[in-house]
Design a protein around this motif. Structure first.
Motif, PDB file in Angstrom:
ATOM      1  N   ILE A 385      -3.156  10.000  -4.887  1.00  0.00           N
ATOM      2  CA  ILE A 385      -3.136   8.676  -5.537  1.00  0.00           C
ATOM      3  C   ILE A 385      -1.719   8.129  -5.587  1.00  0.00           C
ATOM      4  O   ILE A 385      -1.429   7.244  -6.389  1.00  0.00           O
ATOM      5  CB  ILE A 385      -3.736   8.756  -6.959  1.00  0.00           C
ATOM      6  CG1 ILE A 385      -2.948   9.770  -7.819  1.00  0.00           C
ATOM      7  CG2 ILE A 385      -5.211   9.123  -6.910  1.00  0.00           C
ATOM      8  CD1 ILE A 385      -3.320   9.732  -9.291  1.00  0.00           C
ATOM      9  N   ASP A 386      -0.846   8.662  -4.713  1.00  0.00           N
ATOM     10  CA  ASP A 386       0.558   8.248  -4.783  1.00  0.00           C
ATOM     11  C   ASP A 386       0.716   6.759  -4.490  1.00  0.00           C
ATOM     12  O   ASP A 386       1.474   6.064  -5.187  1.00  0.00           O
ATOM     13  CB  ASP A 386       1.397   9.062  -3.790  1.00  0.00           C
ATOM     14  CG  ASP A 386       2.878   8.942  -4.077  1.00  0.00           C
ATOM     15  OD1 ASP A 386       3.340   9.510  -5.090  1.00  0.00           O
ATOM     16  OD2 ASP A 386       3.569   8.253  -3.305  1.00  0.00           O
ATOM     17  N   ASP A 387      -0.002   6.244  -3.481  1.00  0.00           N
ATOM     18  CA  ASP A 387       0.101   4.811  -3.168  1.00  0.00           C
ATOM     19  C   ASP A 387      -0.386   3.981  -4.346  1.00  0.00           C
ATOM     20  O   ASP A 387       0.211   2.940  -4.681  1.00  0.00           O
ATOM     21  CB  ASP A 387      -0.718   4.484  -1.916  1.00  0.00           C
ATOM     22  CG  ASP A 387      -0.123   5.106  -0.667  1.00  0.00           C
ATOM     23  OD1 ASP A 387       1.083   5.461  -0.703  1.00  0.00           O
ATOM     24  OD2 ASP A 387      -0.844   5.250   0.333  1.00  0.00           O
ATOM     25  N   PHE A 388      -1.474   4.456  -4.979  1.00  0.00           N
ATOM     26  CA  PHE A 388      -1.991   3.745  -6.145  1.00  0.00           C
ATOM     27  C   PHE A 388      -0.966   3.742  -7.279  1.00  0.00           C
ATOM     28  O   PHE A 388      -0.768   2.722  -7.952  1.00  0.00           O
ATOM     29  CB  PHE A 388      -3.291   4.398  -6.608  1.00  0.00           C
ATOM     30  CG  PHE A 388      -3.782   3.914  -7.937  1.00  0.00           C
ATOM     31  CD1 PHE A 388      -4.401   2.681  -8.063  1.00  0.00           C
ATOM     32  CD2 PHE A 388      -3.612   4.689  -9.083  1.00  0.00           C
ATOM     33  CE1 PHE A 388      -4.847   2.222  -9.300  1.00  0.00           C
ATOM     34  CE2 PHE A 388      -4.052   4.244 -10.315  1.00  0.00           C
ATOM     35  CZ  PHE A 388      -4.676   3.004 -10.429  1.00  0.00           C
ATOM     36  N   LYS A 389      -0.326   4.909  -7.486  1.00  0.00           N
ATOM     37  CA  LYS A 389       0.686   4.990  -8.552  1.00  0.00           C
ATOM     38  C   LYS A 389       1.866   4.068  -8.257  1.00  0.00           C
ATOM     39  O   LYS A 389       2.428   3.452  -9.176  1.00  0.00           O
ATOM     40  CB  LYS A 389       1.166   6.436  -8.700  1.00  0.00           C
ATOM     41  CG  LYS A 389       0.089   7.405  -9.165  1.00  0.00           C
ATOM     42  CD  LYS A 389      -0.327   7.179 -10.599  1.00  0.00           C
ATOM     43  CE  LYS A 389       0.680   7.702 -11.589  1.00  0.00           C
ATOM     44  NZ  LYS A 389       0.191   7.644 -12.978  1.00  0.00           N
ATOM     45  N   LEU A 391       1.664   1.257  -6.563  1.00  0.00           N
ATOM     46  CA  LEU A 391       1.181  -0.098  -6.863  1.00  0.00           C
ATOM     47  C   LEU A 391       1.114  -0.316  -8.366  1.00  0.00           C
ATOM     48  O   LEU A 391       1.420  -1.414  -8.861  1.00  0.00           O
ATOM     49  CB  LEU A 391      -0.207  -0.305  -6.244  1.00  0.00           C
ATOM     50  CG  LEU A 391      -0.258  -0.389  -4.711  1.00  0.00           C
ATOM     51  CD1 LEU A 391      -1.701  -0.415  -4.237  1.00  0.00           C
ATOM     52  CD2 LEU A 391       0.485  -1.642  -4.227  1.00  0.00           C
ATOM     53  N   GLN A 392       0.709   0.717  -9.090  1.00  0.00           N
ATOM     54  CA  GLN A 392       0.644   0.602 -10.543  1.00  0.00           C
ATOM     55  C   GLN A 392       2.034   0.374 -11.134  1.00  0.00           C
ATOM     56  O   GLN A 392       2.209  -0.433 -12.056  1.00  0.00           O
ATOM     57  CB  GLN A 392       0.012   1.870 -11.130  1.00  0.00           C
ATOM     58  CG  GLN A 392      -0.323   1.768 -12.607  1.00  0.00           C
ATOM     59  CD  GLN A 392      -1.001   3.018 -13.122  1.00  0.00           C
ATOM     60  OE1 GLN A 392      -0.560   4.125 -12.845  1.00  0.00           O
ATOM     61  NE2 GLN A 392      -2.076   2.843 -13.867  1.00  0.00           N
ATOM     62  N   THR A 393       3.028   1.063 -10.574  1.00  0.00           N
ATOM     63  CA  THR A 393       4.411   0.867 -11.030  1.00  0.00           C
ATOM     64  C   THR A 393       4.864  -0.561 -10.753  1.00  0.00           C
ATOM     65  O   THR A 393       5.496  -1.220 -11.605  1.00  0.00           O
ATOM     66  CB  THR A 393       5.340   1.867 -10.332  1.00  0.00           C
ATOM     67  OG1 THR A 393       4.918   3.198 -10.649  1.00  0.00           O
ATOM     68  CG2 THR A 393       6.775   1.679 -10.793  1.00  0.00           C
ATOM     69  N   GLN A 394       4.543  -1.028  -9.541  1.00  0.00           N
ATOM     70  CA  GLN A 394       4.907  -2.405  -9.199  1.00  0.00           C
ATOM     71  C   GLN A 394       4.208  -3.389 -10.135  1.00  0.00           C
ATOM     72  O   GLN A 394       4.810  -4.377 -10.575  1.00  0.00           O
ATOM     73  CB  GLN A 394       4.528  -2.696  -7.743  1.00  0.00           C
ATOM     74  CG  GLN A 394       5.330  -1.891  -6.730  1.00  0.00           C
ATOM     75  CD  GLN A 394       4.840  -2.116  -5.312  1.00  0.00           C
ATOM     76  OE1 GLN A 394       4.120  -3.067  -5.039  1.00  0.00           O
ATOM     77  NE2 GLN A 394       5.242  -1.241  -4.397  1.00  0.00           N
ATOM     78  N   LYS A 395       2.926  -3.106 -10.427  1.00  0.00           N
ATOM     79  CA  LYS A 395       2.185  -3.980 -11.346  1.00  0.00           C
ATOM     80  C   LYS A 395       2.831  -3.980 -12.725  1.00  0.00           C
ATOM     81  O   LYS A 395       3.016  -5.048 -13.340  1.00  0.00           O
ATOM     82  CB  LYS A 395       0.744  -3.499 -11.437  1.00  0.00           C
ATOM     83  CG  LYS A 395      -0.112  -4.281 -12.421  1.00  0.00           C
ATOM     84  CD  LYS A 395      -1.292  -3.452 -12.889  1.00  0.00           C
ATOM     85  CE  LYS A 395      -0.809  -2.274 -13.720  1.00  0.00           C
ATOM     86  NZ  LYS A 395      -1.876  -1.436 -14.249  1.00  0.00           N
ATOM     87  N   ASP A 396       3.179  -2.764 -13.230  1.00  0.00           N
ATOM     88  CA  ASP A 396       3.797  -2.670 -14.557  1.00  0.00           C
ATOM     89  C   ASP A 396       5.134  -3.413 -14.584  1.00  0.00           C
ATOM     90  O   ASP A 396       5.462  -4.102 -15.577  1.00  0.00           O
ATOM     91  CB  ASP A 396       3.994  -1.208 -14.943  1.00  0.00           C
ATOM     92  CG  ASP A 396       2.671  -0.504 -15.205  1.00  0.00           C
ATOM     93  OD1 ASP A 396       1.686  -1.190 -15.479  1.00  0.00           O
ATOM     94  OD2 ASP A 396       2.644   0.739 -15.118  1.00  0.00           O
ATOM     95  N   ASN A 397       5.893  -3.261 -13.491  1.00  0.00           N
ATOM     96  CA  ASN A 397       7.174  -3.979 -13.427  1.00  0.00           C
ATOM     97  C   ASN A 397       6.961  -5.486 -13.444  1.00  0.00           C
ATOM     98  O   ASN A 397       7.675  -6.238 -14.121  1.00  0.00           O
ATOM     99  CB  ASN A 397       7.947  -3.588 -12.171  1.00  0.00           C
ATOM    100  CG  ASN A 397       8.429  -2.143 -12.240  1.00  0.00           C
ATOM    101  OD1 ASN A 397       8.573  -1.579 -13.332  1.00  0.00           O
ATOM    102  ND2 ASN A 397       8.683  -1.538 -11.088  1.00  0.00           N
ATOM    103  N   PHE A 398       5.928  -5.907 -12.674  1.00  0.00           N
ATOM    104  CA  PHE A 398       5.625  -7.340 -12.641  1.00  0.00           C
ATOM    105  C   PHE A 398       5.201  -7.838 -14.018  1.00  0.00           C
ATOM    106  O   PHE A 398       5.661  -8.886 -14.495  1.00  0.00           O
ATOM    107  CB  PHE A 398       4.524  -7.621 -11.622  1.00  0.00           C
ATOM    108  CG  PHE A 398       3.946  -8.999 -11.724  1.00  0.00           C
ATOM    109  CD1 PHE A 398       4.645 -10.095 -11.221  1.00  0.00           C
ATOM    110  CD2 PHE A 398       2.724  -9.213 -12.347  1.00  0.00           C
ATOM    111  CE1 PHE A 398       4.118 -11.369 -11.334  1.00  0.00           C
ATOM    112  CE2 PHE A 398       2.202 -10.490 -12.460  1.00  0.00           C
ATOM    113  CZ  PHE A 398       2.897 -11.575 -11.955  1.00  0.00           C
TER     114      PHE A 398
END
Length: 622
Positions: A385-389, A391-398
């Motif tokens: 799930i590394d790619d998902f994580k 993306l999740q980090t990018q989402k949280d940053n956004f």
């Protein structure tokens, strides 16, 4: 007769003849059957001594009169009939005991010169031991035959090298698909389908070698119910030998294990299908036994890690997992084994292509049960799930950036809305002032949502801070209840105990209290009461909120504190929120050194509680 004996045969010669004869002999003279002479052998058979000579037979052996011997001797003595007895049963009183004996004997008439019968000669051989042995042998054969017939296993006996079926129990006949008419036939005639199979040859070879033959799960093709079918047996061929050590028959015992073999083959086929399916999956698929020992890893695991297949997979996992979380993972896994509940946890594995980089994986495992409800194994996966994580980090940053940027215009908008409301009130335009007030309320809701998003971002980045100080917990709880009651339709009942001062972040604890109470109101739309309680337990302060709403399924209760998770219900679309409040609350309580938990029953309601230490100093000293 006396003159004949005196003139022709000396007394000494007659005595010598009787005494040296290899059989028991005696001479009976006259109507009274006087024992004229008797050799030692017959005296011993009678259980008497030499004093019997000169006495009548029935006086010496009175017990035989009632056994039919009076008639026998009369026929010999008066009619001249020779009587032969073959293993005849006679009861003799020997040494005070009446015992059964068996004899072969001949009673013959004795004539004088005038062809007149003057006596009876007796020649006897005791057969008691032989008869008893034969009886025992017969009884043994009967017992052996009965044992075979009543055996729990298919049993048969084949006589001679021609393999005549001498005996076969019902189970063996059923195994063959035949009836009792085959007994007495040659085995190859009774079961012609054995031609081309090795069994007839093996049996005949045993007559030469004398060695027992055993087989496990041997295939046998038999015609049963009119068609050739395949069966599997565990069986043995045991040679039966005579006193000379020669094989005269073969004892066959067989156990039909066809169902067992077919079931195992079916399981093997299923396992092969499972392995093929598992090897084709992109995840790492694994199984372990009920005690947690890994028994299988799919090909993808070995392709990813490059590990050898003969290595213990548990050692491989320990080598590539992030060592900072390994102990935590094992604690959760041991808890799953103990409680028999599913395992789910996120952690990092080393990237083989970049030895210093870790990739995120989601580990899951569920128990598989046997027909008795016992765990037979666990089936698990590791999913990348590394790619998902990322993306999740990018989402949280956004979300963090967007939330921060939105706060400034929202603050200005709130000021303008409040200014408009006040001017409308001065102008006595109360209707429009009410509209402005509602706009202000909506701005507050939006501000709260943005605050939640900012809190999540801080939590994810490890930047959330607690400004801890000593405050009155009872006063704070009272304020929050009063504040929530102002906007709630439900009656909020407060059961409190004297807690006193606590050392924590007052603002963050109030945030958690407000969230639990507002959730209780939101998720119990058909109820009219919410109960809030406080309690001091040792050095821990307990705060609980009970509602009488939709409740939470048992398998979902451990997910309610995850971010973005919302309880599912038919009215879910009418309940506002992003599903962040409980996640933020749980992180605040964890960082305070406490715990938050839920107990719930569907359609009956939920109890959300948190416990925090009253005094950090007491906890540290403890």
């Amino acid at each position: 007769m006396k003159s004949f004996l005196e003139q022709n045969v000396s007394q000494e010669s007659l005595i010598t003849l009787f005494s040296q004869a290899p059989v028991a002999m005696c001479l009976l003279i006259g109507d009274d059957l006087i024992i004229e002479n008797a050799n030692p052998q017959i005296i011993e058979l009678w259980g008497r001594d030499a004093s019997v000579v000169g006495k009548p037979l029935f006086e010496v052996l009175p017990e035989i009169k009632s056994q039919g011997f009076v008639e026998i001797f009369e026929n010999v003595y008066h009619k001249g009939e020779i009587f032969k007895g073959n293993k005849l049963s006679i009861f003799l009183e020997k040494f005070g005991n009446l015992e059964e004996h068996f004899f072969d004997f001949i009673y013959s008439p004795v004539y004088n010169d005038d062809k007149k019968i003057i006596g009876v000669s007796v020649v006897a051989t005791e057969m008691t031991d032989q008869v008893i042995s034969e009886r025992k042998l017969k009884e043994s054969e009967y017992r052996f035959e009965d044992l075979i017939k009543n055996s729990d296993y298919s049993t048969a006996i084949y006589r001679s090298e021609d393999l005549y079926i001498e005996l076969a129990n019902d189970l063996m006949l059923k195994t063959w698909g035949k009836d009792a008419s085959v007994i007495g036939m040659k085995l190859e005639d009774a079961l012609p389908e054995l031609e081309g199979q090795p069994f007839i040859g093996i049996l005949k070879d045993i007559f030469k070698t004398g060695k027992t033959y055993t087989a496990t799960e041997d295939r046998v093709d038999l015609v049963v119910d009119g068609k050739l079918q395949t069966y599997y047996f565990n069986f043995s061929y045991k040679p039966l030998k005579n006193q000379k050590g020669e094989v005269y028959a073969i004892y066959n015992v067989a156990v039909d294990i066809t169902d067992l073999v077919r079931a195992r083959k079916e399981i093997q086929e299923r396992e092969e299908k499972f392995r093929d399916l598992a090897d084709s999956m992109p995840q790492f698929v694994w199984t372990c036994d009920k005690d947690g020992k890994i028994t299988y890893m799919n090909d993808n695991w070995y392709r990813y890690t490059g590990f050898e297949r003969d290595e213990d997979p548990a050692d491989g996992i320990k080598r590539i997992i992030n060592p900072e979380v390994y102990e935590k993972v094992m604690v959760v896994w041991e808890e799953s084994l103990r409680t028999r509940k599913s395992f789910e946890m996120e952690y990092q594995f080393l990237d083989p292509d970049h030895p210093e980089v870790y990739r995120w994986f989601l580990g899951r495992a569920v128990p598989a049960y046997d027909e008795n409800g016992n765990i037979k194994q666990w089936i698990g996966t590791f999913t990348d799930i590394d790619d998902f994580k990322q993306l999740q980090t990018q989402k949280d940053n956004f979300l963090g950036i967007a939330s921060h940027e939105l706060k400034t215009p929202l603050t200005s908008l709130k000021i303008y809305t409040q200014f408009i409301e006040k001017n409308l009130v001065r102008q006595n335009d109360l209707k429009n002032a009410q509209v402005a007030r509602r706009m202000d309320d909506q701005i507050d809701l939006l501000t709260n949502l943005i605050s939640d998003l900012l809190d999540v971002t801080k939590i994810q980045n490890g930047k959330i801070q607690l400004n801890e100080s000593e405050f009155d917990f009872d006063q704070l709880a009272e304020e929050i209840v009063v504040e929530q009651q102002m906007t709630a339709r439900h009656k909020i009942t407060f059961h409190h105990s004297e807690v006193g001062n606590v050392f924590a972040d007052r603002h963050r604890i109030s945030q958690v209290m407000s969230n639990l109470i507002s959730n209780a109101v939101k998720y119990s739309p058909d109820a009219d009461e919410v109960i809030v309680s406080t309690q001091l337990i040792g050095n821990n302060v307990k705060f609980c909120v009970r509602d009488f709403g939709i409740g939470i399924p048992e398998d979902k209760q451990n997910k309610v504190f995850e971010q973005y998770y919302r309880v599912s219900s038919s009215k879910e679309h009418t309940i506002s929120g992003l599903g962040l409040g409980l996640y933020i609350s749980s992180e605040i309580i964890k960082r305070t050194g406490g715990r938050i938990y839920v107990s719930s029953i569907e359609e009956k309601g939920s109890d959300f509680c948190f416990e925090i230490p009253k005094s950090k100093k007491v906890q540290q000293n403890a």
